[in-house]
Design a protein around this motif. Structure first.
Motif, PDB file in Angstrom:
ATOM      1  N   LEU A  26      36.478  35.903  49.417  1.00 17.60           N
ATOM      2  CA  LEU A  26      37.154  36.616  48.650  1.00 17.60           C
ATOM      3  C   LEU A  26      37.009  36.644  46.712  1.00 17.60           C
ATOM      4  O   LEU A  26      37.150  37.117  46.383  1.00 17.60           O
ATOM      5  CB  LEU A  26      37.734  34.896  48.325  1.00 17.60           C
ATOM      6  CG  LEU A  26      39.671  35.639  49.622  1.00 17.60           C
ATOM      7  CD1 LEU A  26      40.353  34.003  49.449  1.00 17.60           C
ATOM      8  CD2 LEU A  26      40.287  36.475  49.338  1.00 17.60           C
ATOM      9  N   ALA A  27      35.438  36.190  47.295  1.00 16.83           N
ATOM     10  CA  ALA A  27      34.921  35.550  45.829  1.00 16.83           C
ATOM     11  C   ALA A  27      34.421  36.628  45.246  1.00 16.83           C
ATOM     12  O   ALA A  27      34.649  37.387  44.284  1.00 16.83           O
ATOM     13  CB  ALA A  27      33.726  34.539  45.984  1.00 16.83           C
ATOM     14  N   PHE A  28      33.769  37.229  46.414  1.00 20.37           N
ATOM     15  CA  PHE A  28      33.068  38.980  46.578  1.00 20.37           C
ATOM     16  C   PHE A  28      34.713  39.873  46.002  1.00 20.37           C
ATOM     17  O   PHE A  28      34.224  40.956  45.435  1.00 20.37           O
ATOM     18  CB  PHE A  28      32.786  38.916  47.796  1.00 20.37           C
ATOM     19  CG  PHE A  28      32.222  40.321  47.747  1.00 20.37           C
ATOM     20  CD1 PHE A  28      30.654  41.011  46.455  1.00 20.37           C
ATOM     21  CD2 PHE A  28      32.605  41.419  48.760  1.00 20.37           C
ATOM     22  CE1 PHE A  28      30.713  42.559  46.683  1.00 20.37           C
ATOM     23  CE2 PHE A  28      32.168  43.090  48.431  1.00 20.37           C
ATOM     24  CZ  PHE A  28      31.010  43.508  47.932  1.00 20.37           C
ATOM     25  N   VAL A  29      36.282  39.816  46.770  1.00 19.30           N
ATOM     26  CA  VAL A  29      36.616  40.506  46.591  1.00 19.30           C
ATOM     27  C   VAL A  29      37.387  40.725  45.070  1.00 19.30           C
ATOM     28  O   VAL A  29      36.853  41.849  44.109  1.00 19.30           O
ATOM     29  CB  VAL A  29      38.245  40.332  47.282  1.00 19.30           C
ATOM     30  CG1 VAL A  29      38.798  40.612  46.546  1.00 19.30           C
ATOM     31  CG2 VAL A  29      37.749  40.532  48.934  1.00 19.30           C
ATOM     32  N   ALA A  30      37.246  39.117  44.530  1.00 16.89           N
ATOM     33  CA  ALA A  30      37.432  39.241  43.218  1.00 16.89           C
ATOM     34  C   ALA A  30      36.553  39.293  41.966  1.00 16.89           C
ATOM     35  O   ALA A  30      36.757  40.472  41.049  1.00 16.89           O
ATOM     36  CB  ALA A  30      37.456  37.533  42.920  1.00 16.89           C
ATOM     37  N   PHE A  31      35.620  39.440  42.958  1.00 17.03           N
ATOM     38  CA  PHE A  31      34.750  39.840  41.587  1.00 17.03           C
ATOM     39  C   PHE A  31      34.225  41.834  41.663  1.00 17.03           C
ATOM     40  O   PHE A  31      34.291  42.591  40.066  1.00 17.03           O
ATOM     41  CB  PHE A  31      32.872  39.816  42.142  1.00 17.03           C
ATOM     42  CG  PHE A  31      31.558  40.273  41.648  1.00 17.03           C
ATOM     43  CD1 PHE A  31      31.388  40.030  40.111  1.00 17.03           C
ATOM     44  CD2 PHE A  31      30.796  40.560  41.791  1.00 17.03           C
ATOM     45  CE1 PHE A  31      30.065  40.103  39.649  1.00 17.03           C
ATOM     46  CE2 PHE A  31      29.685  41.369  40.721  1.00 17.03           C
ATOM     47  CZ  PHE A  31      29.400  40.995  39.247  1.00 17.03           C
ATOM     48  N   GLN A  32      34.667  42.192  42.599  1.00 21.48           N
ATOM     49  CA  GLN A  32      34.588  43.547  42.584  1.00 21.48           C
ATOM     50  C   GLN A  32      36.038  44.420  42.317  1.00 21.48           C
ATOM     51  O   GLN A  32      35.459  45.383  41.803  1.00 21.48           O
ATOM     52  CB  GLN A  32      35.189  44.690  43.997  1.00 21.48           C
ATOM     53  CG  GLN A  32      32.669  44.148  44.865  1.00 21.48           C
ATOM     54  CD  GLN A  32      31.863  45.450  43.841  1.00 21.48           C
ATOM     55  OE1 GLN A  32      32.596  46.424  43.899  1.00 21.48           O
ATOM     56  NE2 GLN A  32      30.723  44.538  44.384  1.00 21.48           N
ATOM     57  N   CYS A  33      36.842  43.422  41.929  1.00 21.63           N
ATOM     58  CA  CYS A  33      38.125  43.785  41.531  1.00 21.63           C
ATOM     59  C   CYS A  33      37.866  44.004  40.279  1.00 21.63           C
ATOM     60  O   CYS A  33      38.401  45.414  39.475  1.00 21.63           O
ATOM     61  CB  CYS A  33      39.304  42.688  41.388  1.00 21.63           C
ATOM     62  SG  CYS A  33      40.794  42.882  41.117  1.00 21.63           S
ATOM     63  N   MET A  34      36.962  43.722  39.247  1.00 19.20           N
ATOM     64  CA  MET A  34      36.512  43.452  38.043  1.00 19.20           C
ATOM     65  C   MET A  34      35.836  45.123  37.922  1.00 19.20           C
ATOM     66  O   MET A  34      36.312  45.404  37.046  1.00 19.20           O
ATOM     67  CB  MET A  34      35.716  42.448  37.483  1.00 19.20           C
ATOM     68  CG  MET A  34      37.169  41.602  37.642  1.00 19.20           C
ATOM     69  SD  MET A  34      38.370  41.189  37.382  1.00 19.20           S
ATOM     70  CE  MET A  34      38.836  39.449  38.322  1.00 19.20           C
TER      71      MET A  34
END
Length: 470
Positions: A130-138
């Motif tokens: 989920l941290a990776f999801v958030a990072f890539q979302c940006m």
């Protein structure tokens, strides 16, 4: 299709999605928790927040460069993209990019709506997925926002929103999968640490294509279109520079030596490009400007983005120095020679800077910095350099062909271009019914508007005198 039609379509999509959604409760299992590094997780989440602030920073950067009658429109485009693409990323973007690979071209729908992600640890990583999801979302958010600089001051908002959504789904997601999600360019050996190929070439070339398809602004080339608020632009550039440390150093996905290297190379390249752009501008135009300095720092950051985690600090200085000069001439010479109206130089800075950065990665990358990378041409190997060139061609082809097709689809559904009368009035009033600045009614004319008009009149007079001398 109006705004109600767009909302209705999204609602129908959500209704269809819900039955297929597999919810995995966030249970704290000891085997998963023990694999998560809290320091790495904290750094990635902080980096995600840093990258987030880049899009509002971009809104200020672009907003200051347009005329005052279009400042809210320009800022609104970036702000709305933050919301719209975040929803798209959660629903379908992440799974298209990082879902199980399908023949090297796209991710499967196994993570549709983030189904099954939960507290799973990122494969071969030390952070929650989920941290990776958030990072890539940006990353997914800022990429289409960069395009808006190319067509500033002339695209209708409904057409903009539909085009950007389609672009994110059908151009950004596939390209990100090809490079970062295990697609065919990754298999080829292409390296892109933080987005030179995926973000900057893709957005810059798409912006160029779109601005040509839309046509020039009324008066372009004959009427001076000067920035209305350079302090706002400098504020935006500062936020971009600040956020870029999360952009590049965060791409190490951990608080480690690689992140430190990416941090230093990013600063070195940005600083070097600022200096080289200003010097080139000073030599070419006779005066150093703050707009040139702000543009130079962004050009350097663009150039180092694909290489930040693969090259040493000294090559990063060279990458920045060359990037500043190359991007300056793309903006000051190439655009004028070819006559296209890339309003805020999305192609000149991001397209050209990203291209140079991808090439430079193929020259200076070394496994001494990143063992998971490869050695570039200057370290005695040719495979990486060849892979970089092939990837650049692929990115250009996808951006040009994809943008052309999507634009034609949108143009067939709705009006895309503001009329001449709307353009003269300004899109802030026409599209949003708002003004960016308070106006005086005492004399029957806007105070700020008359100031801006007089500035443009002076600039137009100078242009006329120079034309007569020529």
């Amino acid at each position: 299709m109006d705004s109600r039609g767009i909302c209705g379509t999204l609602f129908i999509f959500l209704v269809i999605l819900i039955p297929y959604y597999r919810y995995y409760p966030l249970i704290e299992r000891k085997d998963l928790i023990s694999m998560i590094d809290t320091g790495d997780t904290a750094w990635v989440l902080i980096s995600a927040a840093l990258v987030f602030i880049m899009t509002p920073g971009l809104a200020f950067f672009y907003g200051g460069m347009v005329r005052s009658k279009n400042v809210l429109t320009t800022i609104m485009q970036s702000f709305f993209i933050v919301a719209m693409i975040s929803v798209e990323w959660v629903l379908i973007g992440y799974t298209m990019t990082f879902g199980a690979d399908i023949n090297g071209f796209i991710g499967s729908l196994d993570k549709l709506g983030l189904a099954g992600v939960g507290l799973n640890v990122l494969e071969n990583g030390t952070i929650p997925e989920l941290a990776f999801v958030a990072f890539q979302c940006m990353f997914a958010v800022i990429t289409p926002a960069l395009i808006t600089g190319a067509f500033a001051e002339r695209m209708k908002f409904a057409a903009f929103a539909v085009f950007i959504l389609l672009w994110a789904v059908f151009i950004y997601n596939p390209m990100a999968h090809w490079v970062w999600g295990g697609g065919f360019l990754a298999e080829l050996g292409a390296l892109d640490f933080a987005g030179g190929l995926v973000i900057h070439i893709l957005s810059g070339v798409s912006g160029l294509t779109l601005c040509i398809l839309l046509g020039k602004r009324k008066g372009y080339g004959h009427t001076a279109m000067i920035p209305h608020n350079l302090p706002m632009t400098v504020l935006g550039a500062t936020l971009l520079w600040f956020g870029w440390f999360g952009f590049n150093a965060g791409s190490a996905l951990g608080a480690n030596a690689l992140a430190a290297n990416a941090f230093v190379t990013s600063q070195a390249a940005a600083a070097a490009a600022t200096v080289s752009w200003v010097l080139a501008e000073w030599k070419f135009n006779g005066k150093p400007t703050i707009l040139g300095a702000a543009s130079g720092c962004v050009a350097g950051l663009v150039a180092i983005t694909p290489a930040a985690g693969f090259v040493a600090p000294l090559p990063s200085v060279i990458i920045g120095l060359v990037g500043g000069v190359v991007c300056f001439f793309a903006v000051a010479v190439l655009k004028e020679k070819l006559g296209y109206d890339d309003a805020l130089d999305a192609f000149g800075v991001h397209g050209i800077g990203g291209t140079w950065g991808a090439v430079a990665t193929g020259l200076w990358a070394t496994t001494e910095i990143n063992p998971d990378g490869a050695n570039g041409l200057l370290f005695g190997e040719t495979h990486l350099f060849t892979a970089q060139l092939v990837s650049i061609v692929v990115a250009y082809a996808l951006a040009i062909a994809g943008t052309y097709v999507l634009y034609k689809i949108v143009a067939a559904l709705m009006e895309t271009r503001a009329s001449e009368a709307e353009e003269l009035t300004g899109l802030d009033i026409v599209e949003h019914g708002e003004r960016g600045y308070a106006r005086s009614v005492m004399t029957g004319s806007p105070m700020l508007g008359s100031f801006e008009d007089s500035s443009e009149m002076l600039a137009n007079t100078v242009m006329s005198i120079n034309a007569q001398k020529g």
